[in-house]
Design a protein around this motif. Structure first.
Motif, mmCIF file in Angstrom:
data_model
loop_
_atom_site.group_PDB
_atom_site.id
_atom_site.type_symbol
_atom_site.label_atom_id
_atom_site.label_comp_id
_atom_site.label_asym_id
_atom_site.label_seq_id
_atom_site.Cartn_x
_atom_site.Cartn_y
_atom_site.Cartn_z
ATOM 1 N N LEU A 1 0.833 -1.209 0.000
ATOM 2 C CA LEU A 1 0.000 0.000 0.000
ATOM 3 C C LEU A 1 0.867 1.259 0.000
ATOM 4 O O LEU A 1 0.662 2.179 -0.807
ATOM 5 C CB LEU A 1 -0.913 -0.005 1.233
ATOM 6 C CG LEU A 1 -1.750 1.245 1.398
ATOM 7 C CD1 LEU A 1 -2.883 1.253 0.384
ATOM 8 C CD2 LEU A 1 -2.322 1.353 2.807
ATOM 9 N N ALA A 2 1.854 1.279 0.903
ATOM 10 C CA ALA A 2 2.665 2.490 1.062
ATOM 11 C C ALA A 2 3.502 2.758 -0.192
ATOM 12 O O ALA A 2 3.606 3.904 -0.630
ATOM 13 C CB ALA A 2 3.564 2.351 2.294
ATOM 14 N N VAL A 3 4.084 1.697 -0.760
ATOM 15 C CA VAL A 3 4.903 1.889 -1.966
ATOM 16 C C VAL A 3 4.022 2.330 -3.132
ATOM 17 O O VAL A 3 4.403 3.218 -3.904
ATOM 18 C CB VAL A 3 5.700 0.604 -2.298
ATOM 19 C CG1 VAL A 3 6.351 0.710 -3.663
ATOM 20 C CG2 VAL A 3 6.756 0.351 -1.238
ATOM 21 N N THR A 4 2.853 1.740 -3.250
ATOM 22 C CA THR A 4 1.928 2.157 -4.312
ATOM 23 C C THR A 4 1.611 3.640 -4.176
ATOM 24 O O THR A 4 1.626 4.397 -5.154
ATOM 25 C CB THR A 4 0.613 1.353 -4.243
ATOM 26 O OG1 THR A 4 0.933 -0.018 -4.286
ATOM 27 C CG2 THR A 4 -0.297 1.695 -5.400
ATOM 28 N N VAL B 1 0.759 -1.911 -11.421
ATOM 29 C CA VAL B 1 0.585 -3.334 -11.737
ATOM 30 C C VAL B 1 1.871 -4.101 -11.420
ATOM 31 O O VAL B 1 1.843 -5.162 -10.793
ATOM 32 C CB VAL B 1 0.199 -3.511 -13.231
ATOM 33 C CG1 VAL B 1 0.245 -4.980 -13.620
ATOM 34 C CG2 VAL B 1 -1.184 -2.943 -13.480
ATOM 35 N N VAL B 2 3.003 -3.531 -11.825
ATOM 36 C CA VAL B 2 4.290 -4.178 -11.543
ATOM 37 C C VAL B 2 4.479 -4.321 -10.038
ATOM 38 O O VAL B 2 4.836 -5.387 -9.524
ATOM 39 C CB VAL B 2 5.458 -3.354 -12.152
ATOM 40 C CG1 VAL B 2 6.798 -3.888 -11.662
ATOM 41 C CG2 VAL B 2 5.393 -3.387 -13.665
ATOM 42 N N ASN B 3 4.194 -3.257 -9.322
ATOM 43 C CA ASN B 3 4.312 -3.256 -7.869
ATOM 44 C C ASN B 3 3.439 -4.349 -7.256
ATOM 45 O O ASN B 3 3.854 -5.090 -6.360
ATOM 46 C CB ASN B 3 3.889 -1.873 -7.359
ATOM 47 C CG ASN B 3 4.115 -1.719 -5.877
ATOM 48 O OD1 ASN B 3 5.046 -2.299 -5.339
ATOM 49 N ND2 ASN B 3 3.264 -0.959 -5.222
ATOM 50 N N ASN B 4 2.237 -4.459 -7.791
ATOM 51 C CA ASN B 4 1.300 -5.466 -7.316
ATOM 52 C C ASN B 4 1.870 -6.864 -7.516
ATOM 53 O O ASN B 4 1.805 -7.721 -6.638
ATOM 54 C CB ASN B 4 -0.015 -5.309 -8.086
ATOM 55 C CG ASN B 4 -1.125 -6.095 -7.439
ATOM 56 O OD1 ASN B 4 -0.940 -6.622 -6.337
ATOM 57 N ND2 ASN B 4 -2.254 -6.189 -8.104
#
Lengths: 365, 326
Positions: free
Chosen positions: B250-253, B316-319
């Motif tokens: 969540l935080a990085v997103t 999306v990549v982060n996910n």
């Protein structure tokens, strides 16, 4: 396998605060299943956590296997603990959970796997090793938590109310399995519970805690039949022991008169310490030892309610003199014993207790 | 059996319904919730869809709606080939990484420290770290501009004092520290300065996020790990970090989304110009300038949508990165 000795152990959370555990001394023998039982806040869990090393010991000595362990790191004490919440690592599989301690200790992978496999076999959870805790039922989680302890091959197992999160049926089943496990492993186990049924059924010996002290230590049946004080008498046994206020009267030979208000009844002392004439007493009688007799004999009482449980019948009655509630238990009662009936009550000969005003039992002196 | 029954029922009900007037209690609820929908339609959905439409047009707002000329994907072609856009995108990514990465690398251990070692003063400490987040960006920019002022700034004063430190006629620290005032407005300093301000501003916010996640990790797990022989460091590594993963996602997103839209801090610090050599000009600033300085709303809309697609892609990549196992 190992023994645990508690020597005058005290615990305070801060120097000004109250003593949670008060100069407590107790020996847990090698291979013994010791149960710490007591009401909430009696210090039993704190004592267990001090043995585990999760709480500092304020004063006194903790000896594990004859070695002072007060300042030894929790992981070096040779203890393993099963938590009430199981405390399984949610992001690890069952196998990883069980092998975590060995992994941290730097054991080779094959060795960890073998140890986990053996423990899983004992607990019959081999098929669950690749699952995560969230995919397990309560009982399975409990097994994994126990498995995690077994893998470490501890000298002492510590259980902190491990069954209280399970439903009643599962609790009985796990209780039996724990007893079997102890018989199999023969390791010293210390088990904390507030449930006196668990205490009675599991323990080789029971230590009854109250207010940071141990009231009595002994084998379950000894504690049940010969409580040293009113607290122990009341705590063990379900339904609870009945206490009837009375006053000591004249001693005639071996028979002591007890005054229940205006009603005077004579009881055989049978080796009990005789109280002085006029002493306030509590007559303690277990529900199964309180017998129904004719109204004119024994203590007059009124039946409030009769509960038929199938295997037993429980009668709730009120003592006419002191208006105290009493409980009786037997396989069955005559049909006359029904709500509203007037009955007489009498303790079974030799199966009652007299407690002095300070709670001390006169039976054991 | 059922079909004819239901037909007859609806057949009987339909004429009755059409004759009946709508009662106030039937339409009133819609009136009560309408402000949100009206505002959302006017200021949310409409501009959103209009900007898509606009991105395929050439339009100078001064000519009115009639001045819109359909140009197809020309705006997109222009944006993707525009060197200034490339540069602003590079700046944006540079700033996103340089300010975003340290935010998390500092916030996680800081939250762990506050959670584990601070009991009484935890809220005070976290509150102090959180303060920049709720401070006006104009005030922040003013403070930093004066801190980094070439002639009167305290940063230069401190650095040159160390650089000019003299023992027996020699300056032993001059090789490392400057001896004369640095012009922080120079391009090589612009990005680090902005990155530092952004980092400083959001590290408290992330600390609060991580702290709240830490507080949901049951203490039992740490106790079990202690008995299992895990040191504090191992507990952090094996227990805390894995269990923080959802919050890290969540935080990085949020950091990615926020940093790729970075506008306020660079805009105010560089006085809206992007600084010398446009070193501090972000993609969002480029979009703003294209629209409101160059009055090229079509291209600006195309920039906005390219930026949107980039952010969506990175999310999306982060996910994917954070949801590998669970």
């Amino acid at each position: 396998m190992s023994s645990v000795s508690l020597r005058k152990i005290s615990k305070r959370y801060d120097s000004e605060g109250p003593e949670i555990v008060k100069r407590l001394s107790l020996d847990v023998h090698d291979g013994e299943f010791m149960v710490f039982v007591g009401p909430s806040g009696c210090g039993k869990s704190t004592m267990l956590r001090m043995i585990a090393g999760l709480e500092d010991i304020t004063d006194g000595d903790l000896m594990i296997d004859g070695v002072r362990a007060n300042d030894i790191q929790p992981s070096q004490r040779g203890v393993a603990m099963v938590f009430q919440s199981y405390a399984l690592y949610p992001h690890m599989t069952v196998g990883e959970n069980m092998g975590f301690a060995l992994k941290l200790a730097g054991k080779p992978k094959e060795e960890v796997k073998a140890a986990v496999g053996r423990a899983a076999e004992i607990l019959q959870i081999s098929h669950l090793l690749d699952r995560r805790p969230k995919a397990l039922s309560g009982g399975q989680r409990q097994r994994v938590a126990i498995g995690r302890s077994i893998v470490r091959k501890p000298k002492v197992f510590l259980f902190d109310e491990p069954l209280s999160n399970l439903d009643a049926a599962l609790r009985v089943q796990m209780r039996i399995e724990l007893a079997k496990l102890h018989a199999e492993l023969k390791t010293t186990m210390i088990y904390v519970t507030h449930d006196q049924v668990e205490a009675m059924t599991l323990g080789d010996r029971i230590a009854v805690f109250n207010g940071g002290k141990v009231e009595q230590v002994g084998r379950p049946l000894d504690l049940y039949s010969r409580p040293v004080n009113q607290f122990v008498g009341a705590f063990l046994g379900s339904p609870q022991m009945n206490f009837i206020e009375c006053r000591a009267g004249v001693l005639r030979g071996d028979a002591l008169d007890l005054h229940f208000g205006d009603v005077v009844r004579s009881v055989p002392l049978a080796g009990m310490a005789a109280p002085s004439n006029g002493d306030p007493l509590q007559l303690g009688v277990r529900p199964e030892d309180l017998l129904v007799v004719n109204e004119g004999l024994g203590l007059p009482a009124t039946v409030d309610l009769v509960e038929h449980l199938g295997d037993a019948t429980i009668v709730y009655a009120t003592d006419v003199v002191s208006r105290q509630s009493l409980t009786l238990k037997a396989a069955d009662y005559p049909a006359e014993v029904k709500a509203g009936a007037r009955i007489g009550l009498m303790p079974r000969i030799g199966s009652f207790h007299l407690f002095a005003a300070d709670g001390r039992s006169l039976t054991r002196q | 059996m059922e079909a004819p029954m239901s037909t007859s029922r609806s057949g009987a009900a339909a004429p009755a319904k059409s004759r009946r007037r709508l009662q106030p209690w039937e339409w009133a609820p819609y009136v009560f919730i309408s402000p949100f929908f009206i505002l959302f339609l006017c200021f949310g959905l409409f501009p959103l869809l209009f900007s898509v439409w606009l991105s395929f047009h050439s339009w100078d707002a001064a000519t009115g709606l009639g001045g819109m000329v359909w140009v197809g994907i020309e705006n997109y072609e222009f944006v993707l080939g525009d060197e200034w856009f490339h540069k602003s995108l590079f700046n944006t990514f540079w700033l996103a990484v340089a300010s975003g990465l340290p935010q998390h690398l500092v916030a996680i251990p800081l939250a762990f420290f506050a959670h584990t070692y601070l009991a009484k003063y935890r809220n005070t400490v976290v509150g102090i770290y959180f303060l920049p987040f709720i401070t006006s960006s104009v005030a922040i920019a003013l403070v930093f501009n004066s801190l980094f002022s070439r002639d009167f700034g305290i940063v230069n004063l401190a650095l040159t004092s160390i650089g000019n430190f003299e023992v027996a006629g020699i300056h032993p620290l001059a090789w490392l520290f400057p001896t004369s005032n640095i012009d922080w407005g120079q391009p090589q300093y612009t990005k680090p300065m902005i990155a530092f301000v952004v980092f400083w501003r959001y590290v408290g916010w992330n600390t609060v996020l991580y702290l709240s996640a830490l507080q949901t990790i049951p203490n039992d797990l740490y106790e079990a790990a202690t008995i299992d022989g895990a040191s504090r460091r191992q507990q952090f590594w094996y227990i805390t970090l894995p269990l923080l993963k959802p919050m890290m996602f969540l935080a990085v997103t949020m950091t990615i989304i926020g940093n790729l839209q970075l506008f306020e801090e660079p805009f105010i610090i560089t006085g809206g110009t992007g600084g010398l050599d446009q070193a501090g000009k972000t993609a969002a600033m480029h979009m703003y300038n294209t629209a409101f300085v160059d009055s090229d709303f079509g291209t600006a809309s195309a920039v906005a949508w390219v930026l949107f697609m980039l952010i969506a892609l990175l999310t999306v990549v982060n996910n994917k990165v954070f949801s590998q196992k669970d």
